[in-house]
Design an enzyme around this catalytic site. Structure first.
Site, PDB file in Angstrom:
ATOM      1  N   ARG A 207       0.844  -1.177   0.000  1.00  0.00           N
ATOM      2  CA  ARG A 207       0.000   0.000   0.000  1.00  0.00           C
ATOM      3  C   ARG A 207       0.885   1.235   0.000  1.00  0.00           C
ATOM      4  NH1 ARG A 207      -3.548  -2.503  -1.743  1.00  0.00           N
ATOM      5  NH2 ARG A 207      -5.660  -2.849  -0.920  1.00  0.00           N
TER       6      ARG A 207
ATOM      7  N   GLU B 290      -3.327   8.314  -5.482  1.00  0.00           N
ATOM      8  CA  GLU B 290      -3.454   7.682  -6.793  1.00  0.00           C
ATOM      9  C   GLU B 290      -4.625   8.304  -7.551  1.00  0.00           C
ATOM     10  OE1 GLU B 290      -3.660   3.428  -6.421  1.00  0.00           O
ATOM     11  OE2 GLU B 290      -1.688   3.284  -5.467  1.00  0.00           O
TER      12      GLU B 290
ATOM     13  N   HIS C  86      -0.464   0.927 -10.219  1.00  0.00           N
ATOM     14  CA  HIS C  86      -1.208  -0.015  -9.381  1.00  0.00           C
ATOM     15  C   HIS C  86      -1.727  -1.181 -10.228  1.00  0.00           C
ATOM     16  CE1 HIS C  86      -3.570  -0.188  -5.339  1.00  0.00           C
ATOM     17  NE2 HIS C  86      -3.317  -1.412  -5.797  1.00  0.00           N
TER      18      HIS C  86
END
Length: 325
Positions: free
Chosen positions: A233, A262, A281
């Site tokens: 994370r 993000e 991601h």
């Protein structure tokens, strides 16, 4: 629940409709919704499938969950739904542990090889039509610390060991003789072991204990030749401290798939650093991953309908599915 009762299922789908839902639609009243309609969809719903696992909409709509008994999130990480009201409720929380293990392990090996073989520079030189001979590093015998000893961490450890790297782990409990890591160090003593590592891979779940664990102190403990890879994370890292460590040469490089914000903002210095590999991601997202996520949910749905034990039940106090790691 009773096998004769038709359940009501709310599905937070975001901008993508989950595939392969037809069998479930025949067995339940399914309410597909986006974030704006979630509260309405939750009223009278027995279960919630958070297919849009990046959404932060659940806490704000939780007041409408007047009948909910089960929540499933289509990711391994559960931090988007770990708010106090859910923790304190009787709602069972399950996740999609197991879907992304091998693909993330392959990503990590790819990052290590990219650094060792200087592949990003080769691409830059190719674009410039420049022939520049260099020597590359070996990966065999290099030391790797995998911080996070759950299923994804174990898949990473197994693949890296097969490639010849020396792997150890960091988890809640210190121990020796682990089948995948050999030695597992205690995460709360991380800075004692970082100086021994050529690569540090962050894959720990996000909890109050792990948030910001990679800060200036941690990066200062790493050797200047070390590379840092984050597939856990973004909030595991204090981004400003990482940028400073990369800028000053405290560490040699970073492979980053997750970020505390993000999408990564265009103004972030991480975009333009030659010693940083940025991906959006996507480390676990193999072709067919959406179908695989629905398969995991569907398996639990039929178990839930039959009153059988659910898989991947999250300990809401810990924030993840308990395991030997």
């Amino acid at each position: 629940m009773s096998g004769t009762e038709t359940p009501v299922l709310a599905v937070l789908r975001g901008d993508k409709h989950p595939p392969d839902m037809e069998p479930i639609e025949e067995a339940a009243v399914v309410r597909y919704t986006d974030a704006d309609g979630l509260a309405d969809a939750l009223r009278g719903a027995d279960a919630l499938f958070v297919y849009d696992f990046l959404s932060s909409a659940v806490p704000a709509a939780w007041h409408a969950a007047d009948r909910l008994r089960w929540l499933h999130i289509a990711s391994a990480g559960v931090d988007p739904v770990m708010f106090p009201e859910l923790r304190e409720s009787d709602v069972v929380l399950t996740n999609s542990r197991g879907v992304f293990d091998d693909s993330i392990a392959e990503y990590v090996l790819g990052q290590i090889l990219a650094f060792a073989k200087d592949l990003p520079r080769s691409l830059r030189l190719q674009a410039q039509r420049t022939w520049q001979h260099r020597e590359s590093e070996r990966v065999q015998g290099r030391s790797v610390l995998v911080v996070g000893t759950g299923p994804i961490g174990r898949s990473i450890a197994r693949l890296l060991k097969a490639a010849g790297l020396r792997v150890s782990g960091a988890g809640r409990r210190e121990r020796a003789g682990d089948p995948d890591f050999g030695t597992v160090y205690a995460s709360d003593r991380l800075t004692e072991y970082l100086p021994e590592m050529d690569y540090v891979v962050a894959v720990a779940p996000l909890t109050e204990q792990t948030k910001g664990m990679f800060d200036a102190r941690a990066f200062a403990a790493m050797r200047p030749q070390a590379r840092f890879i984050n597939v856990g994370r973004g909030e595991l890292v204090v981004t400003a401290d990482l940028v400073e460590a990369l800028r000053t040469g405290a560490i040699a490089g970073a492979g980053l798939d997750v970020f505390d914000t993000e999408p990564l903002p265009p103004e972030s210095p991480l975009w333009t650093m030659d010693n940083v590999l940025v991906s959006p991601h996507m480390s676990g997202d193999f072709i067919g991953w959406r179908n695989a996520l629905v398969e995991v949910f569907a398996d639990n749905f039929w178990r839930w309908r039959a009153g059988e034990p659910l898989r991947n039940v999250v300990d809401k106090k810990l924030g993840y599915v308990p395991s030997s790691g």
